[in-house]
Write an enzyme that holds these catalytic residues in place. Sequence first.
Site, PDB file in Angstrom:
ATOM      1  N   ASN A  30      -1.323  18.507   5.776  1.00 23.70           N
ATOM      2  CA  ASN A  30      -1.172  19.688   6.634  1.00 23.70           C
ATOM      3  C   ASN A  30      -1.186  19.304   8.113  1.00 23.70           C
ATOM      4  O   ASN A  30      -0.413  19.817   8.913  1.00 23.70           O
ATOM      5  CB  ASN A  30      -2.323  20.663   6.348  1.00 23.70           C
ATOM      6  CG  ASN A  30      -1.825  22.087   6.207  1.00 23.70           C
ATOM      7  OD1 ASN A  30      -0.871  22.344   5.488  1.00 23.70           O
ATOM      8  ND2 ASN A  30      -2.454  23.002   6.906  1.00 23.70           N
ATOM      9  N   GLU A  70       6.468 -12.414  -3.837  1.00 24.72           N
ATOM     10  CA  GLU A  70       5.803 -13.559  -3.222  1.00 24.72           C
ATOM     11  C   GLU A  70       6.798 -14.364  -2.367  1.00 24.72           C
ATOM     12  O   GLU A  70       6.444 -14.859  -1.286  1.00 24.72           O
ATOM     13  CB  GLU A  70       5.222 -14.440  -4.332  1.00 24.72           C
ATOM     14  CG  GLU A  70       4.239 -15.476  -3.868  1.00 24.72           C
ATOM     15  CD  GLU A  70       3.755 -16.320  -5.043  1.00 24.72           C
ATOM     16  OE1 GLU A  70       2.557 -16.625  -5.073  1.00 24.72           O
ATOM     17  OE2 GLU A  70       4.571 -16.682  -5.914  1.00 24.72           O
ATOM     18  N   HIS A  82      -0.270 -13.921  -4.983  1.00 26.36           N
ATOM     19  CA  HIS A  82      -0.224 -15.153  -5.762  1.00 26.36           C
ATOM     20  C   HIS A  82      -1.243 -15.112  -6.908  1.00 26.36           C
ATOM     21  O   HIS A  82      -0.975 -15.561  -8.031  1.00 26.36           O
ATOM     22  CB  HIS A  82      -0.517 -16.330  -4.827  1.00 26.36           C
ATOM     23  CG  HIS A  82      -0.420 -17.671  -5.497  1.00 26.36           C
ATOM     24  ND1 HIS A  82       0.788 -18.252  -5.816  1.00 26.36           N
ATOM     25  CD2 HIS A  82      -1.385 -18.539  -5.913  1.00 26.36           C
ATOM     26  CE1 HIS A  82       0.559 -19.417  -6.400  1.00 26.36           C
ATOM     27  NE2 HIS A  82      -0.750 -19.626  -6.466  1.00 26.36           N
TER      28      HIS A  82
END
Length: 801
Positions: free
Chosen positions: A384, A69, A47
């Site tokens: 990895n 939102e 917001h």
Amino acid sequence: MDEFQEILQDFLVESFELVEKLDEDLVELESRPDDLELLNGIFRVAHTVKGASSFLNFDTLTHLTHHMEDVLNKARHGELSITPDVMDVILESIDLMKALLEKIRDTSSDDGIDVAACVARLDKISNGDLSGLADAAAAQEKEEQEPAAAEKETQEEEPDYDNMDPDEIEAEIERLLAQRQAEDRAKREAKIAAGEEVPVMPPEPSEEEPKKEEKQEKKEEAPKAPTPAPVSQNKKASQNTSSEDPKAAAPAKRAPATVEQTIRVDVKRLDHLMNLIGELVLAKNRLIKINDDVEERYEGEEFLEELNQVVSIVSLVTTDLQIAVMKTRMLPIGKVFNKFPRMIRDLSRELNKKIELVISGEDTELDKSIVEEIGDPLVHIIRNSCDHGIETPEERLAKGKPEEGTITLKAYNEGNQIVIQIDDDGKGLDPEMLKQKSLEKGIITEKEAEQMSDKEAYTLIFKPGFSTAAAVTSVSGRGVGMDVVKTNIEKLNGIIDIDSEINKGTSIKLKIPLTLAIIQALLVGVQEEHYAIPLASVLETVRISKDEIYTVEGRSVMRLRDDVLSLVHIGDIFEVERILDASEHAYVVVLGLGTSKLGLIVDILVGQEEIVIKSLGEYLKGIEGIAGATIRGDGGVTLIVDVVALMDMAKETKSTQITATAESVMTEKTKASDYTIMIVDDSKTDRTIMRKALEPMGVTIVEASDGQEALNLLKSGDYNVDAMLIDIEMPRMDGYTLASEIKKYNRYKNLPLIAVTSRTSKSDRMRGVESGMVEYITKPYSADYLASVVQRNVNFKPEFL
């Protein structure tokens, strides 16, 4: 910088921080979807970004955040569940927000990035339609290519401004202004129709109203501070908020956090400050050295106590100031760690594995320059671990492990280093398999594989081109990642340590210095050269006799407790012209780099010192084995050793004979003239008196008029001097300094230095002994006495008399 630019800069700084926070919190929300307080916090952040972007007329960013939102609002009211597919779309919108902010930073506009596809998917989620989200995401790539074509088309339709006359240009400007005004009007009307409040920009103040202008500036300063965005929203949102469950609204009523008293400082200023502190440290070292010299020369004087106090205070304040400035450059390593939860989440989905990331020690602080460099190596190591370390859920269950794998990332301080440890509970490394893969790729030979320990085999994963992946994927398989890790960590003067156990997991430790600007170093000497070795790479120093040095396959080695240590003389590596050592002992600096060790033979150990690293400049940079230079306390320049490069160079260095017996240096005397005596005195009369006293012995006599000339004659190697008669008071270099310089040479450690002087005090005699004098003859003296002292010190054979 005008007022709008200032507001824009503050908006960007705040928004980048908020979006990073959103990224972290959303990943956490996926694992805790019922955490209402966390969800409310995420909503408030979104917001805030929306409100600020709306105020500054960044319509694309406002449009995107508004729809995101809506989704978050439904979730916090319990109308929507946050599933992995929903989270994929929300995270995609976060990535688009980052791209839009980067676009705004570079161009001050958010045009040119198409968010329509993402907004459409957000709308589908808001409307409760969760079907086909994955298909929509796959189709996005195709849609993303369209704006580029459309933009190209638009560019082709642009009128030819170069060939217009002034009237046509004026008409075109009027047309463009009218078009822009119409577009702005339409946007504002659309916002009003949607029930949103549109801030009315005040009229521009005239030059005749300066007071009015000042008031306007004060009013507009409000958006600069990172305060919450405007609360005013559409009526529907207001109603929703008022009708919320009290528990949901509770977090919004909490007292605001205390505002931190901080200012933003340009990094260049901090770098400049750090450079000045470096110069101050050098000056402190110089002052301490001068103080030591003055103490030695004026022993017992009253002013020394006061001088010592001043030097101590300067030293203490400089150290405190250095620590304070270093702390201003320190950043918590959490800045790097915080991006990994999102990465683990995405990799888990991509690899169809269940992986949990546990982070600790994120408050540990590191120098800003190191924090920036450490990110890439950690990314490669964690990717990895996900791809090669953690098994699939089916494999883990078959091995009796929990279905979810765990990767632990932690940081902690250890002395002057920070240790970053990455552990996984995956399949571990198989040393035999690593050797076999390396043999297939020609990385090592069969002989090397046979002699290699398990610990050494683990380090094969850092070799360029090495990979255990069966196929090349977007995650790994090209044999590049871990090689990048090794290169980057070594560039930071760091060390990598790896340990593993099959089916238990792998642990990788990165040991990195806290700062790269000022370090602790061990100063060593070879003949007249000095070198600084970073203390972080020094395991220990030992003094050994020449009998403890053995030769194996043409290389010098020694036994250090239970290990066999390769030896190489630092003079052989850097090709320092070296006089053979006639002493019975050698100093060995044991260097450690990961699992590798090397014994570096030096002539002298000068001591430990805090040094400031200086670059060698444009012409000398890139010298193999040298990382930089520093200035010693006595004003001399010392080269700083690059330990990584030094250990590689040592493998190719052919060792010369490390020690030599005293007999090989001292030739057999067959007649009186084989003995060479050097007389050093600035007075020609005194030199003549000494020569007349020694001539009856039949020895060879060499004369020098001061200490500097005598030292140059010795260094030339033209004379094999057996003893020296040295006056104390001489120009250029006095007798004490000459004796100290001579004793630095291994060859002349046992050379008899005989002081011949009129200085008779006890302190003068003590200083003579400390500098290396073996006899102290005071003037006047008899010729017979002088001759007998020389005969005794050179072991003159009686038959030559």
